[in-house]
Scaffold this active site. Structure first.
Site, mmCIF file in Angstrom:
data_model
loop_
_atom_site.group_PDB
_atom_site.id
_atom_site.type_symbol
_atom_site.label_atom_id
_atom_site.label_comp_id
_atom_site.label_asym_id
_atom_site.label_seq_id
_atom_site.Cartn_x
_atom_site.Cartn_y
_atom_site.Cartn_z
ATOM 1 N N CYS A 66 0.839 -1.199 0.000
ATOM 2 C CA CYS A 66 0.000 0.000 0.000
ATOM 3 C C CYS A 66 0.876 1.251 0.000
ATOM 4 O O CYS A 66 1.888 1.301 0.710
ATOM 5 C CB CYS A 66 -0.917 -0.011 1.223
ATOM 6 S SG CYS A 66 -2.040 1.409 1.294
ATOM 7 N N CYS A 70 -0.163 4.757 6.996
ATOM 8 C CA CYS A 70 -0.886 4.558 8.254
ATOM 9 C C CYS A 70 -0.016 3.718 9.200
ATOM 10 O O CYS A 70 0.313 2.569 8.900
ATOM 11 C CB CYS A 70 -2.209 3.850 8.001
ATOM 12 S SG CYS A 70 -3.252 4.666 6.760
ATOM 13 N N CYS A 73 -0.693 -0.072 10.333
ATOM 14 C CA CYS A 73 -1.039 -1.083 9.336
ATOM 15 C C CYS A 73 0.169 -1.890 8.873
ATOM 16 O O CYS A 73 1.203 -1.326 8.497
ATOM 17 C CB CYS A 73 -1.713 -0.420 8.138
ATOM 18 S SG CYS A 73 -2.315 -1.604 6.908
ATOM 19 N N CYS A 110 -16.985 -9.306 3.733
ATOM 20 C CA CYS A 110 -16.334 -8.012 3.564
ATOM 21 C C CYS A 110 -15.145 -8.182 2.621
ATOM 22 O O CYS A 110 -14.197 -8.901 2.951
ATOM 23 C CB CYS A 110 -15.867 -7.480 4.909
ATOM 24 S SG CYS A 110 -17.187 -7.360 6.135
ATOM 25 N N CYS A 143 -19.989 -6.241 1.804
ATOM 26 C CA CYS A 143 -19.483 -4.918 2.170
ATOM 27 C C CYS A 143 -18.130 -4.747 1.498
ATOM 28 O O CYS A 143 -17.260 -5.621 1.609
ATOM 29 C CB CYS A 143 -19.348 -4.797 3.686
ATOM 30 S SG CYS A 143 -18.665 -3.210 4.249
ATOM 31 N N CYS A 203 -20.457 1.919 6.969
ATOM 32 C CA CYS A 203 -19.793 1.164 8.024
ATOM 33 C C CYS A 203 -18.485 1.877 8.340
ATOM 34 O O CYS A 203 -17.660 2.081 7.443
ATOM 35 C CB CYS A 203 -19.547 -0.263 7.543
ATOM 36 S SG CYS A 203 -18.516 -1.283 8.630
ATOM 37 N N ARG A 273 -19.481 -4.069 16.110
ATOM 38 C CA ARG A 273 -18.791 -5.289 15.697
ATOM 39 C C ARG A 273 -17.440 -5.400 16.387
ATOM 40 O O ARG A 273 -16.607 -4.505 16.279
ATOM 41 C CB ARG A 273 -18.598 -5.297 14.182
ATOM 42 C CG ARG A 273 -17.974 -6.596 13.650
ATOM 43 C CD ARG A 273 -17.792 -6.541 12.143
ATOM 44 N NE ARG A 273 -19.022 -6.120 11.502
ATOM 45 C CZ ARG A 273 -19.071 -5.367 10.401
ATOM 46 N NH1 ARG A 273 -17.957 -4.954 9.836
ATOM 47 N NH2 ARG A 273 -20.229 -5.029 9.872
#
Length: 385
Positions: A66, A70, A73, A110, A143, A203, A273
């Site tokens: 990526c 962040c 992560c 998801c 999702c 979400c 969740r």
């Protein structure tokens, strides 16, 4: 303490919002009061969701590499975490993985892809994947979680059959720049709003354990309440070796339970969740969390191993809960535009308790390693579902 909890229960049973000071007070309750806090949050949870637990299953469509930074992560730019890295799964591969989750009891799949956000070509690819999953599973909820959205992309995902879109706020606006510099908090808010406008169920959730303050946690949860999201995933930092937050072992099981209680009180009629990190940070206290959350992930996460799917199902049954079936509507009627209200449940008196906030025991396990996922989609090993 009894006055605080009675007020929170009364507010939650009618779907109202507590004050910020009440939410902060929940995070600062003592360990002696912990079971009373869980019981009070449980009354609110049962009011809106009974004893049902919705199961969700993750399919990582594209892992690692990526360009965003962040700091939490394992897939970030510059990450040295020893995770699986692979490019886009084919639609039929993703459908196979999704079907394994559905066989395990998952009601929602998801589909996630690393990256800043999808290109239009990526959206076309994911749209084909969603269609393949729907066809293979008989219409399971899907999702999508693909990062920041551009104009028209949410509408295209909705047209392909996506039911929801996930994009977490992660932490408070005031401290967002401390965990990411390649995009902003406002970028994330805009994507959540874009998804809602397109007709996708929004979400969005948070990550706790990154060194944030109690005030930061309350701020992000109130922001989620103000965004009026349908689902709030609560993640607990997995400090992957090779990431900037590898040494952040700040959570105890008691702290995790208080955070979940606070989220339930602030978001009483929303799907809460229990997400990544539950096995590592809650450990033997996982079943207590079911009294506050009404949704969990089944099996593994994106780049880390989760509890075996069979163990998840046994935990739910042993705790006196039941898996939500495909025919049951998760959200309360008033959140589905159908009007009406949930059945009444009287607010019982809460036990006495007092004392300042406490997190007994050593936080986390400083020498523990996060178990990296080596099975499921993108591997030659069967999924954990």
């Amino acid at each position: 303490m009894d006055e605080l909890l009675n007020s929170l229960v009364e507010t939650g049973l009618r779907g109202g919002t507590p004050t910020r000071s009440e939410a902060l007070a929940v995070l600062r309750t003592s360990d002696d009061d912990l079971l009373d806090v869980v019981a009070a949050a449980g009354k609110v949870r049962r009011r809106w969701f009974g004893r049902r637990v919705k199961l969700n299953y993750l399919v990582n469509l594209k892992s690692g590499l990526c360009p965003e930074d962040c700091s939490y992560c394992s897939q970030r730019l510059g990450s040295q975490a020893d995770i699986l890295k692979y490019t886009w799964l084919k639609p039929e591969e993703a459908a196979d993985a999704a079907a394994a989750g559905v066989r395990g009891g998952a009601k929602r799949v998801c589909v996630v892809a690393s990256g800043r956000g999808p290109t239009d070509g990526d959206v076309a690819r994911v749209s084909r994947t969603i269609e393949a999953i729907k066809e293979r599973t008989g219409g399971v909820e899907v999702c999508a979680c693909l990062g920041l959205l551009s104009d028209g992309q949410a509408e295209r995902l909705r047209a392909a059959g996506a039911d929801a879109y996930n994009h977490n706020l992660n932490t408070a606006e005031a401290t967002y720049g401390d965990i990411c510099t390649t995009h902003t908090y406002d970028d994330r808010v805009a994507t959540v709003k874009e998804a809602r406008t397109a007709g996708l169920s929004p979400c969005s959730g948070l990550i706790a354990g990154m060194g944030e303050s109690d005030e930061d946690l309350v701020d992000v949860v109130f922001s989620l309440r103000e965004l009026d999201v349908d689902s709030v995933p609560v993640n607990f930092l997995l400090p992957f070796e090779g990431t900037p937050l590898a040494d952040q072992w700040n959570l105890t099981p008691q702290r995790v339970l208080r955070i979940l209680a606070m989220v339930r009180f602030v978001c009483p009629d929303v799907e809460v969740r229990l997400a990544a990190g539950r096995e590592v940070h809650l450990r033997s206290l996982q079943p207590l969390a079911l009294h506050m959350v009404n949704s969990i992930f089944l099996g593994d996460y994106l780049t880390s191993e989760g509890q075996a799917g069979k163990a998840d199902l046994e935990m739910i049954a042993d705790a006196g809960f039941e898996v939500e079936d495909a025919e049951t509507t998760t959200m309360p009627a008033h959140r589905n535009g159908a009007g009406g209200a949930a059945p009444e449940e009287p607010a019982a008196a809460v036990a006495d308790g007092s004392g300042a906030g406490s997190d007994s025991g050593a936080a986390g396990r400083p020498h523990a390693r996060v178990a990296v996922r080596r099975r499921g989609a993108g591997t030659e090993l069967p999924p954990n579902a």
